[in-house]
Scaffold this motif. Structure first.
Motif, PDB file in Angstrom:
ATOM      1  N   SER A   1       0.818  -1.214   0.000  1.00 55.70           N
ATOM      2  CA  SER A   1       0.000   0.000   0.000  1.00 55.70           C
ATOM      3  C   SER A   1       0.852   1.266   0.000  1.00 55.70           C
ATOM      4  O   SER A   1       1.870   1.351   0.693  1.00 55.70           O
TER       5      SER A   1
ATOM      6  N   SER B   1     -14.660  -0.912   4.279  1.00 57.78           N
ATOM      7  CA  SER B   1     -14.987   0.495   3.997  1.00 57.78           C
ATOM      8  C   SER B   1     -14.896   0.809   2.506  1.00 57.78           C
ATOM      9  O   SER B   1     -15.252   1.899   2.075  1.00 57.78           O
ATOM     10  N   GLY B   2     -14.384  -0.163   1.723  1.00 58.35           N
ATOM     11  CA  GLY B   2     -14.314   0.026   0.281  1.00 58.35           C
ATOM     12  C   GLY B   2     -12.929   0.246  -0.280  1.00 58.35           C
ATOM     13  O   GLY B   2     -12.778   0.476  -1.489  1.00 58.35           O
ATOM     14  N   HIS B   3     -11.897   0.146   0.562  1.00 61.84           N
ATOM     15  CA  HIS B   3     -10.530   0.312   0.079  1.00 61.84           C
ATOM     16  C   HIS B   3     -10.192  -0.886  -0.811  1.00 61.84           C
ATOM     17  O   HIS B   3     -10.169  -2.035  -0.354  1.00 61.84           O
ATOM     18  N   GLU B   4      -9.899  -0.630  -2.070  1.00 58.48           N
ATOM     19  CA  GLU B   4      -9.766  -1.707  -3.061  1.00 58.48           C
ATOM     20  C   GLU B   4      -8.605  -2.648  -2.745  1.00 58.48           C
ATOM     21  O   GLU B   4      -8.770  -3.879  -2.779  1.00 58.48           O
TER      22      GLU B   4
ATOM     23  N   LEU C   1     -10.821  -1.696   6.966  1.00 57.51           N
ATOM     24  CA  LEU C   1     -10.462  -0.912   5.784  1.00 57.51           C
ATOM     25  C   LEU C   1     -11.042  -1.548   4.526  1.00 57.51           C
ATOM     26  O   LEU C   1     -11.564  -0.853   3.638  1.00 57.51           O
ATOM     27  N   ALA C   2     -10.967  -2.884   4.462  1.00 65.05           N
ATOM     28  CA  ALA C   2     -11.527  -3.598   3.308  1.00 65.05           C
ATOM     29  C   ALA C   2     -13.031  -3.381   3.217  1.00 65.05           C
ATOM     30  O   ALA C   2     -13.575  -3.135   2.130  1.00 65.05           O
TER      31      ALA C   2
ATOM     32  N   ASP D   1      -1.033   4.348   0.192  1.00 68.90           N
ATOM     33  CA  ASP D   1      -1.913   5.398   0.716  1.00 68.90           C
ATOM     34  C   ASP D   1      -2.518   5.086   2.077  1.00 68.90           C
ATOM     35  O   ASP D   1      -3.238   5.914   2.647  1.00 68.90           O
ATOM     36  N   ALA D   2      -2.273   3.892   2.610  1.00 68.83           N
ATOM     37  CA  ALA D   2      -2.843   3.547   3.915  1.00 68.83           C
ATOM     38  C   ALA D   2      -1.981   2.486   4.580  1.00 68.83           C
ATOM     39  O   ALA D   2      -1.352   1.668   3.898  1.00 68.83           O
TER      40      ALA D   2
ATOM     41  N   ALA E   1      -7.067  -3.148   0.113  1.00 63.47           N
ATOM     42  CA  ALA E   1      -7.330  -3.864   1.360  1.00 63.47           C
ATOM     43  C   ALA E   1      -8.266  -5.043   1.114  1.00 63.47           C
ATOM     44  O   ALA E   1      -8.043  -6.156   1.606  1.00 63.47           O
TER      45      ALA E   1
END
Length: 306
Positions: free
Chosen positions: A199, A216-219, A213-214, A201-202, A221
């Motif tokens: 990663s 929440s929509g983080h691709e 994180l996954a 950005d996170a 993750a």
């Protein structure tokens, strides 16, 4: 028979007073102390012996059953080797030290072997002849239990399933010092490190944060989470092809990761497993942290009754 059962891990040393027979065990009292693993093996062993001596003086027990991190010699209770999570633990003559400190009989086995035996005989594997167990937590380990007995292997190393190669883990460092093992991408600590290495950005601190994180929509993750579970399923399928168990039992913190994790594990399993074992049930463990305490007691009974 009443036993003091110890579960020695890198974070804490759990203990319980276990009574009953092989078919039905119960715990009347329990507690724990911090392992303080980085004090070194000698000091950890000293504190465990002090704990056992205090408990044995207060409670009338017949013997001491031990489940411990590391490769354990099931004949002597010595710690043959251990990873960096328990510095200096390898080489500890744990069985002899406990016998000397308490004057009680002592039988010791690896903690994941004990966990598997507990689940196979008293938990989710109860009633099955051949049980493949896998604990997926901070690390990954497992056991093959057949007819209520642990398959130890010639070097007592059997069950180190976390150290099976997977191409997703290429170049990822493992706790054993090698690279490319599934523990480096499928354990709670491994998946965290794997995601952080990919990663830009996170960053996350643990598997729970990665799951959040996954979700929440983080691709990345979500992709990492799914790939990790799928890879574990593929390895379990390959193990089932080799071992031909009656059932597969999973336990450990990663099994509490939700439906997506379980779906991907099962999908990876079916993709890898041969037709004869492809439809085996993948069950969630039932005993939680009691599994190694019960498993250690079961092993003690089996040795004392032979």
């Amino acid at each position: 028979m009443v036993l003091l059962s110890l579960d020695i891990g890198g974070t804490k040393v759990g203990w319980a007073i276990v009574s009953g027979g092989i078919g039905e065990l119960s715990i009347s009292e329990r507690g724990s102390i911090p392992t303080q693993a980085f004090d070194g093996g000698a000091r950890v062993a000293e504190r465990i012996c002090e704990l056992a001596a205090e408990l044995v003086e207060r409670v009338d027990v017949d013997g001491i059953a031990v489940a411990s991190a590391g490769v354990v010699d099931p004949q002597t209770g010595a710690i043959v080797s251990a990873t960096g999570t328990m510095p200096g633990w390898g080489g500890t003559a744990l069985g002899d030290l406990l016998r000397e400190a308490t004057t009680k009989p002592v039988w010791a086995i690896n903690d994941v072997h004990a966990h598997g035996l507990g689940e196979a005989v008293l938990g989710a594997g109860r009633g099955f002849r051949s049980v493949l167990t896998c604990a997926v937590g901070t690390g990954i380990g497992g056991a093959h239990i057949t007819n209520g007995r642990i398959v130890f292997g010639d070097h007592n190393l059997a069950g180190h399933f976390g150290h099976i190669h997977h191409h997703f883990a290429a170049d990822q460092p493992c706790s054993c010092g090698r690279t490319g093992h599934i523990e480096a991408i499928c354990s709670g600590s491994g998946i965290t490190t794997w995601f952080n290495s990919r990663s830009t950005d996170a960053k996350v601190n643990n598997g729970r944060e990665l799951q959040d994180l996954a979700e929440s929509g983080h691709e990345l993750a979500a992709t990492t989470f799914a790939q990790s579970a799928y890879a574990l399923g593929e390895v379990l399928g390959s193990l089932a092809n080799s071992i031909d168990p009656s059932v597969v039992v999973l336990s450990g913190s990663m099994t509490r990761s939700g439906q997506t994790w379980w779906s991907e594990v099962r999908r990876g399993y079916r993709a890898s497993a041969m037709d004869f074992v492809a439809d085996l049930e993948l069950r969630n463990g039932e005993l939680g942290s009691d599994a190694p305490l019960f498993g250690a007691a079961l092993y003690y009974y089996s040795r004392e009754n032979n």
